[in-house]
Scaffold this active site. Structure first.
Site, PDB file in Angstrom:
ATOM      1  N   CYS A  54       0.872  -1.348   0.012  1.00 13.25           N
ATOM      2  CA  CYS A  54      -0.032  -0.057   0.081  1.00 13.25           C
ATOM      3  C   CYS A  54       0.839   1.193   0.180  1.00 13.25           C
ATOM      4  O   CYS A  54       2.120   1.227   0.516  1.00 13.25           O
ATOM      5  CB  CYS A  54      -0.734  -0.067   1.057  1.00 13.25           C
ATOM      6  SG  CYS A  54      -2.059   1.382   1.504  1.00 13.25           S
ATOM      7  N   ASP A  56       0.582   3.687   1.632  1.00 13.26           N
ATOM      8  CA  ASP A  56       0.444   4.157   2.937  1.00 13.26           C
ATOM      9  C   ASP A  56       1.936   4.461   3.613  1.00 13.26           C
ATOM     10  O   ASP A  56       2.568   3.871   3.572  1.00 13.26           O
ATOM     11  CB  ASP A  56      -0.293   3.329   3.862  1.00 13.26           C
ATOM     12  CG  ASP A  56      -0.681   4.171   5.291  1.00 13.26           C
ATOM     13  OD1 ASP A  56       0.137   4.468   5.792  1.00 13.26           O
ATOM     14  OD2 ASP A  56      -1.697   4.033   5.554  1.00 13.26           O
ATOM     15  N   ARG A  58       2.887   4.720   6.193  1.00 12.08           N
ATOM     16  CA  ARG A  58       3.337   4.121   7.676  1.00 12.08           C
ATOM     17  C   ARG A  58       3.844   2.501   7.327  1.00 12.08           C
ATOM     18  O   ARG A  58       4.150   1.804   8.118  1.00 12.08           O
ATOM     19  CB  ARG A  58       2.412   4.094   8.643  1.00 12.08           C
ATOM     20  CG  ARG A  58       1.755   5.277   9.125  1.00 12.08           C
ATOM     21  CD  ARG A  58       0.528   5.238   9.694  1.00 12.08           C
ATOM     22  NE  ARG A  58      -0.586   4.841   8.546  1.00 12.08           N
ATOM     23  CZ  ARG A  58      -1.783   4.665   9.168  1.00 12.08           C
ATOM     24  NH1 ARG A  58      -2.417   5.059  10.571  1.00 12.08           N
ATOM     25  NH2 ARG A  58      -2.662   4.284   7.998  1.00 12.08           N
ATOM     26  N   HIS A 110      -2.072  -3.960   5.053  1.00 16.23           N
ATOM     27  CA  HIS A 110      -1.816  -3.442   6.581  1.00 16.23           C
ATOM     28  C   HIS A 110      -3.138  -2.944   7.224  1.00 16.23           C
ATOM     29  O   HIS A 110      -3.908  -2.785   6.722  1.00 16.23           O
ATOM     30  CB  HIS A 110      -0.769  -2.085   6.486  1.00 16.23           C
ATOM     31  CG  HIS A 110      -1.114  -0.950   6.037  1.00 16.23           C
ATOM     32  ND1 HIS A 110      -1.753  -0.075   6.636  1.00 16.23           N
ATOM     33  CD2 HIS A 110      -1.742  -0.646   4.460  1.00 16.23           C
ATOM     34  CE1 HIS A 110      -2.386   0.932   5.784  1.00 16.23           C
ATOM     35  NE2 HIS A 110      -2.106   0.787   4.699  1.00 16.23           N
ATOM     36  N   CYS A 113      -6.052   0.574   7.370  1.00 17.36           N
ATOM     37  CA  CYS A 113      -5.657   1.153   5.746  1.00 17.36           C
ATOM     38  C   CYS A 113      -6.846   2.024   5.587  1.00 17.36           C
ATOM     39  O   CYS A 113      -8.139   1.624   5.236  1.00 17.36           O
ATOM     40  CB  CYS A 113      -5.556  -0.047   5.081  1.00 17.36           C
ATOM     41  SG  CYS A 113      -5.302   0.404   3.279  1.00 17.36           S
TER      42      CYS A 113
END
Ligand code: ZN
Length: 289
Positions: A54, A56, A58, A110, A113
């Site tokens: 992803c 993302d 993080r 994750h 999300c």
């Protein structure tokens, strides 16, 4: 200009500069332990893994797995999707499999999300995003009873994250590039991971199919591999009508050469039967080709 806007802009520029300074520190740290670190890195890459993760911020794959640059070929998009018709991810897969010769593909989802959360609501997030998230909605719809039976909202989101990873792994098994690779004797492994943002740990997910042979036969493809293609090309060339036309044409050319030679010997006069034969063959050839 409003004082608040000026103050915010200064903060943003300071932060931006800090990101660039981070790069200088990174280079210094690497060179301190190995003078040739970047020189060696520039020579080429031979990663063994392709990770689809992803976007993302993080979930950075190299940091999470303590791997170095050059070890993992990475493709990231919103909610780690492997959409069958997506040109971008398919090019990444083809390059990784056929040129980098990677041996494993990992789909890493994750927890918490944003893409998964958005797909679970009816609120539009914009035309293209809605279209993209539609792929997750398909997974959500399929497993809605299970997901909705969970109590907490976090569990629901994380459950769909796991199911989404499994669905993307299945999409990879169905992918023609992967199926062809298996048939050529290069069995690419596909794994599903869930990165837990709240603990930092990665969980390996149980996947329904461990090989493309285990998936539904509806999606199974049979490829004509290069060796078979050469054999069948040879066979078809031998029996093709074009081939016999070519042979006749070559024979005719040979006869013309012979007769021109005779013509020279006879002082420029062609015998009538030879002349007629040549004319007939020329007409026959033009009709066949
Ligand atoms: Zn995400």
């Amino acid at each position: 200009m409003n004082q608040q806007i000026v103050s915010n802009s200064i903060q943003e520029i300071t932060h931006y500069n800090r990101v660039l300074e981070g790069n200088r520190r990174y280079v210094a740290k690497k060179l301190a332990s190995d003078d040739n670190y970047f020189k060696n890195l520039s020579k080429g890459q031979s990663p063994k893994y392709l990770l689809i993760g992803c976007s993302d911020s993080r979930a950075p794959p190299n940091e999470l797995t303590e791997t170095d640059p050059g070890e993992i070929f990475i493709h990231r998009n919103i909610a780690n999707l492997m959409i069958p018709t997506d040109l971008n991810s398919n090019c990444v897969i083809q390059y990784a499999v056929e040129h980098l010769n990677i041996h494993s593909i990992i789909v890493m989802g994750h927890t918490c999300c944003g893409g998964i959360k958005a797909a679970m609501t009816q609120q539009s997030v914009g035309g293209l995003l809605d279209l993209w998230l539609n792929q997750i909605k398909i997974v959500y719809e399929k497993h809605q009873d299970l997901i909705e039976s969970l109590e907490s909202e976090d569990d629901k989101v994380n459950c769909l994250s796991s199911l989404n990873v499994r669905a993307q792994v299945m999409n990879i098994w169905k992918n023609p590039i992967i199926q062809k690779s298996w048939q050529k004797g290069n069995p690419i492994m596909v794994h599903g991971w869930l990165f837990r943002v709240e603990t930092g740990y990665i969980e390996e997910l149980l996947i329904d199919s461990q090989t493309p042979e285990e998936m539904s036969k509806v999606f199974a493809l049979k490829f004509k591999l290069d060796s078979e293609r050469i054999l069948s090309k040879k066979a078809s060339r031998q029996s093709s009508p074009q081939n016999s036309t070519r042979k006749r044409f070559q024979l005719m050319q040979k006869k013309i050469t012979q007769n021109l030679k005779k013509l020279k010997e006879n002082g420029g006069r062609l015998e009538q039967d030879i002349e007629l034969q040549l004319l007939g063959e020329l007409i026959q050839n033009s009709q066949q080709s």
